[in-house]
Design a protein around this motif. Sequence first.
Motif, PDB file in Angstrom:
ATOM      1  N   PRO A 169      50.072  45.560  51.781  1.00  0.00           N
ATOM      2  CA  PRO A 169      49.546  44.680  50.722  1.00  0.00           C
ATOM      3  C   PRO A 169      48.066  44.352  50.904  1.00  0.00           C
ATOM      4  CG  PRO A 169      51.607  43.813  51.643  1.00  0.00           C
ATOM      5  CD  PRO A 169      51.121  44.877  52.581  1.00  0.00           C
ATOM      6  N   THR A 170      47.550  44.465  52.125  1.00  0.00           N
ATOM      7  CA  THR A 170      46.137  44.202  52.383  1.00  0.00           C
ATOM      8  C   THR A 170      45.260  45.355  51.909  1.00  0.00           C
ATOM      9  OG1 THR A 170      46.714  42.872  54.323  1.00  0.00           O
ATOM     10  CG2 THR A 170      44.441  43.641  54.176  1.00  0.00           C
ATOM     11  N   HIS A 222      42.142  47.455  47.746  1.00  0.00           N
ATOM     12  CA  HIS A 222      40.954  48.283  47.984  1.00  0.00           C
ATOM     13  C   HIS A 222      41.192  49.760  47.652  1.00  0.00           C
ATOM     14  CE1 HIS A 222      39.244  44.816  50.080  1.00  0.00           C
ATOM     15  NE2 HIS A 222      40.402  44.707  50.707  1.00  0.00           N
ATOM     16  N   SER A 223      42.469  50.136  47.488  1.00  0.00           N
ATOM     17  CA  SER A 223      42.778  51.556  47.288  1.00  0.00           C
ATOM     18  C   SER A 223      43.308  51.888  45.897  1.00  0.00           C
ATOM     19  CB  SER A 223      43.817  52.012  48.324  1.00  0.00           C
ATOM     20  OG  SER A 223      45.075  51.392  48.093  1.00  0.00           O
ATOM     21  N   SER A 279      45.119  56.498  50.084  1.00  0.00           N
ATOM     22  CA  SER A 279      44.093  56.616  49.040  1.00  0.00           C
ATOM     23  C   SER A 279      42.808  55.887  49.413  1.00  0.00           C
ATOM     24  CB  SER A 279      44.625  56.079  47.706  1.00  0.00           C
ATOM     25  OG  SER A 279      45.703  56.871  47.245  1.00  0.00           O
ATOM     26  N   LEU A 280      42.907  54.952  50.360  1.00  0.00           N
ATOM     27  CA  LEU A 280      41.705  54.252  50.831  1.00  0.00           C
ATOM     28  C   LEU A 280      40.761  55.213  51.546  1.00  0.00           C
ATOM     29  CD1 LEU A 280      40.316  51.457  51.147  1.00  0.00           C
ATOM     30  CD2 LEU A 280      41.515  51.247  53.336  1.00  0.00           C
ATOM     31  N   ASP A 322      54.031  50.061  37.599  1.00  0.00           N
ATOM     32  CA  ASP A 322      53.637  49.498  36.301  1.00  0.00           C
ATOM     33  C   ASP A 322      52.494  48.500  36.457  1.00  0.00           C
ATOM     34  OD1 ASP A 322      55.467  51.020  34.930  1.00  0.00           O
ATOM     35  OD2 ASP A 322      56.992  49.439  34.810  1.00  0.00           O
ATOM     36  N   HIS A 323      52.547  47.669  37.491  1.00  0.00           N
ATOM     37  CA  HIS A 323      51.460  46.704  37.719  1.00  0.00           C
ATOM     38  C   HIS A 323      50.150  47.417  38.057  1.00  0.00           C
ATOM     39  CE1 HIS A 323      53.734  43.124  37.203  1.00  0.00           C
ATOM     40  NE2 HIS A 323      54.461  43.220  38.314  1.00  0.00           N
ATOM     41  N   ILE A 324      50.233  48.472  38.859  1.00  0.00           N
ATOM     42  CA  ILE A 324      49.008  49.213  39.193  1.00  0.00           C
ATOM     43  C   ILE A 324      48.424  49.863  37.945  1.00  0.00           C
ATOM     44  CG2 ILE A 324      48.049  51.157  40.492  1.00  0.00           C
ATOM     45  CD1 ILE A 324      50.124  50.593  42.671  1.00  0.00           C
TER      46      ILE A 324
END
Length: 219
Positions: free
Chosen positions: A90-91, A95-96, A144-145, A187-189
């Motif tokens: 979650p951190t 950023h990613s 992905s970061l 969905d949120h992303i």
Amino acid sequence: MKQTNVSLSNQAYQAIKTMVITKKLEVGTLITEPQLQEILGIGRTPVHEACLKLACEQLIKIVPRRGIEVMQISPKMVNDIFNARKLIEPTVLPHSYEKIDVDWLADMRRQFQTIFDKKLTRDNEDLYAYLQRDITFHSTLVRSLGNTYINNMVDTYFNQMLVIGMAVTPKSSRGGNSIRDHIVIIDHILDKNVAAACDVLLQHIELSHKDVINNYIRT
């Protein structure tokens, strides 16, 4: 073209790891490197290098002068992995998430939707396929970061998660709640509501932690 030791080492690593994950190598069973060489048809050095890497990832342990042994799952291992996941995933996501391919997310959503109503048991291939998909999803959110050090950490614990998932899933189970969480996170992303995605992600990891511990106790 003759294969290099690096490619043979990776081939041996993938093969032995699959044997561990699918329980073709059972916990507590000793097997020697020469036996693995014969099974895999790969020479001494690549097999030895593969075993060293798997030992570093805590999937096996090397017993001097006796061979290798698949690591026993312990409550501490489970707790350490999930506590790391709660801190990292979650951190990193805020950023990613903008770097994650939208088409890939949409495809993952379709894949999760197609298996929503399937039974996931230790005795069929659906569980292994789902766990691989689950880990691909979660690791991609982090990878992905593009941070090499974080990638190395999550690669290690996700390899262990495959072993744990295969070992502790009940004989008859549905993955509905877990699969639903993945769909909601996606969905949120896609809606760029990263705060909501992080909230669901943390709750999902916490519930998965409880489920794994409860299932571990029952096995």
